[in-house]
Design a protein around this motif. Structure first.
Motif, PDB file in Angstrom:
ATOM      1  N   LYS A 189       0.842  -1.202   0.000  1.00 34.64           N
ATOM      2  CA  LYS A 189       0.000   0.000   0.000  1.00 34.64           C
ATOM      3  C   LYS A 189       0.876   1.251   0.000  1.00 34.64           C
ATOM      4  N   GLU A 191      -7.418   5.989   1.077  1.00 36.48           N
ATOM      5  CA  GLU A 191      -6.313   6.953   1.132  1.00 36.48           C
ATOM      6  C   GLU A 191      -6.541   8.154   0.218  1.00 36.48           C
ATOM      7  N   THR A 192      -7.466   8.020  -0.733  1.00 32.46           N
ATOM      8  CA  THR A 192      -7.699   9.134  -1.665  1.00 32.46           C
ATOM      9  C   THR A 192      -8.787  10.084  -1.157  1.00 32.46           C
ATOM     10  N   TRP A 234      -4.101   4.310 -11.698  1.00 30.94           N
ATOM     11  CA  TRP A 234      -5.389   4.855 -11.246  1.00 30.94           C
ATOM     12  C   TRP A 234      -5.180   5.969 -10.212  1.00 30.94           C
ATOM     13  N   LEU A 235      -4.271   5.743  -9.264  1.00 32.58           N
ATOM     14  CA  LEU A 235      -4.068   6.713  -8.183  1.00 32.58           C
ATOM     15  C   LEU A 235      -3.341   7.972  -8.657  1.00 32.58           C
ATOM     16  N   SER A 295      -3.563  16.803  -4.887  1.00 33.77           N
ATOM     17  CA  SER A 295      -3.113  16.434  -3.546  1.00 33.77           C
ATOM     18  C   SER A 295      -1.624  16.721  -3.431  1.00 33.77           C
ATOM     19  N   VAL A 296      -1.220  17.088  -2.228  1.00 28.81           N
ATOM     20  CA  VAL A 296       0.179  17.431  -2.001  1.00 28.81           C
ATOM     21  C   VAL A 296       0.803  16.373  -1.112  1.00 28.81           C
ATOM     22  N   GLN A 336      -6.085  12.436   3.356  1.00 26.56           N
ATOM     23  CA  GLN A 336      -4.850  12.982   2.818  1.00 26.56           C
ATOM     24  C   GLN A 336      -4.317  14.108   3.690  1.00 26.56           C
ATOM     25  N   ARG A 368      -8.295   3.136  -1.839  1.00 28.21           N
ATOM     26  CA  ARG A 368      -9.396   4.058  -2.134  1.00 28.21           C
ATOM     27  C   ARG A 368      -9.621   4.988  -0.940  1.00 28.21           C
ATOM     28  N   LEU A 412       1.326   4.040  -2.988  1.00 27.22           N
ATOM     29  CA  LEU A 412       1.027   5.457  -2.739  1.00 27.22           C
ATOM     30  C   LEU A 412       2.227   6.333  -3.106  1.00 27.22           C
ATOM     31  N   LEU A 436       1.106  10.099  -4.062  1.00 28.66           N
ATOM     32  CA  LEU A 436       0.227  10.483  -2.945  1.00 28.66           C
ATOM     33  C   LEU A 436       0.951  10.439  -1.606  1.00 28.66           C
ATOM     34  N   TYR A 451      -5.555  10.903  -8.972  1.00 38.15           N
ATOM     35  CA  TYR A 451      -5.849  11.636  -7.738  1.00 38.15           C
ATOM     36  C   TYR A 451      -4.694  12.569  -7.379  1.00 38.15           C
TER      37      TYR A 451
END
Lengths: 263, 69
Positions: free
Chosen positions: A84, B60-61, A243-244, A252-253, B66, B58, A88, A93, A247
């Motif tokens: 995970k 985490e988004t 996919w991520l 996102s920072v 965040q 998911r 990320l 992310l 996002y």
């Protein structure tokens, strides 16, 4: 010499040693060799005690399926956690570790504390190496016992069979250690997140495989399932990273780098 | 002290509630499927593990998560 027993035990043990050595190797490269070897040594000590105390009756006494379930479940938990975080990071992310900066920071802290990085034991690393070596070591012990005594009808035949099977297992161990010694140096050149991603995949694969076996799953291709499970998780992870990334691009920072961030 | 010890064990072993729940739910389900439909149990387990990973990621988004991270 019962050569058929030697070769059978060699082939069967080779698979088990490769599985155990893979985890010892990744713990050594990603965490440190001290923890990896400490876990391995503790597991070998326990194995020696078990084999010494119970001898050939060990195969009947240890519930291997229960052990597989416990170890498999824990590996699955660890593996998914590592995977995970690595996904990320790849997706943007979560901040990638600035390896050099963190290394310098840690070294400065350790120098201030009067310790060297390689001298620190890591309980995660010790536990991982211990569990894997214990489980695979027990499986090798069962292989040696089973292959050694299966066709024996007298005590002398049984002793000769056990010696032949033990010789085959020992040869497999020597081969795995020699090959491992050659490949561990190049592994150190691989970037940190790539290694952690790979370890996450591997722990998840072994966890799925062992926990599944203990629950009664007959994996397609038996030990070859480790390969196709790995390929499947790799492809799925690649898809999840893609996919991520959507996002991450949406604004996102990533958090600032911290030397204390786990993993 | 006991709470600290339990938190420490939890953080060491899991550190993520969704992963823990996912794995604890999938194991008995897989055991059940392996008993009745052994030919698809492996595939079923694979799907559940991937599903657990997907749900965790998911989560985490979600923007609040965040900010917290």
């Amino acid at each position: 010499m019962q050569w058929a027993t030697v070769f059978s035990a060699f082939a069967a043990s080779l698979v088990e040693f490769v599985e155990a050595f893979t985890i010892v190797l990744v713990v050594g490269v990603t965490i440190n060799w001290r923890s990896s070897l400490a876990g391995t040594a503790a597991a070998l000590l326990l194995l020696a005690v078990l084999v010494g105390v119970f001898g050939v009756s060990l195969a009947q006494l240890v519930p291997l399926d229960a052990l597989r379930l416990v170890v498999g479940t824990i590996l699955l938990l660890f593996g998914l956690k590592w995977l995970k975080k690595a996904i990320l990071r790849y997706a943007g992310l979560k901040a990638l570790h600035d390896e050099e900066a963190i290394y310098e920071h840690e070294m400065a802290e350790l120098r201030a504390a009067g310790a060297a990085r390689s001298n620190t034991f890591d309980r995660f690393g010790i536990a991982m190496a211990f569990k894997s070596v214990l489980l695979e070591g027990l499986e090798v012990a069962f292989i040696v016992i089973t292959f050694g005594v299966t066709s024996a009808t007298t005590d002398a035949q049984r002793m000769a069979g056990l010696n032949a099977a033990a010789l085959g297992a020992l040869a497999a161990l020597v081969l795995v250690v020699i090959v491992g010694a050659f490949i561990h140096a190049p592994l150190r050149q691989v970037p940190e997140n790539t290694l952690k991603f790979t370890v996450g995949i591997m722990l998840t694969v072994f966890g799925t495989f062992w926990a599944g076996e203990s629950l009664g799953i007959n994996w397609w291709g038996t030990d070859l399932a480790l390969l196709w499970l790995g390929i499947t998780y790799l492809l799925v992870s690649w898809g999840l990273v893609t996919w991520l990334r959507g996002y991450a691009k949406a604004g996102s920072v990533a958090p600032p780098i911290s030397a204390n961030t786990p993993l | 002290m006991l709470k600290n010890a339990l938190t420490s064990v939890y953080n060491f072993l899991v550190g993520d509630l969704r992963i823990l729940i996912g794995v604890l739910v999938l194991l008995p389900l897989v055991a059940l499927v392996a008993q009745w439909l052994p030919s698809v149990a492996g595939l079923f387990m694979l799907v559940l593990v991937i599903g657990t990973l997907f749900v965790t990621l998911r989560y985490e988004t979600i923007p609040k998560r965040q900010e917290k991270r």
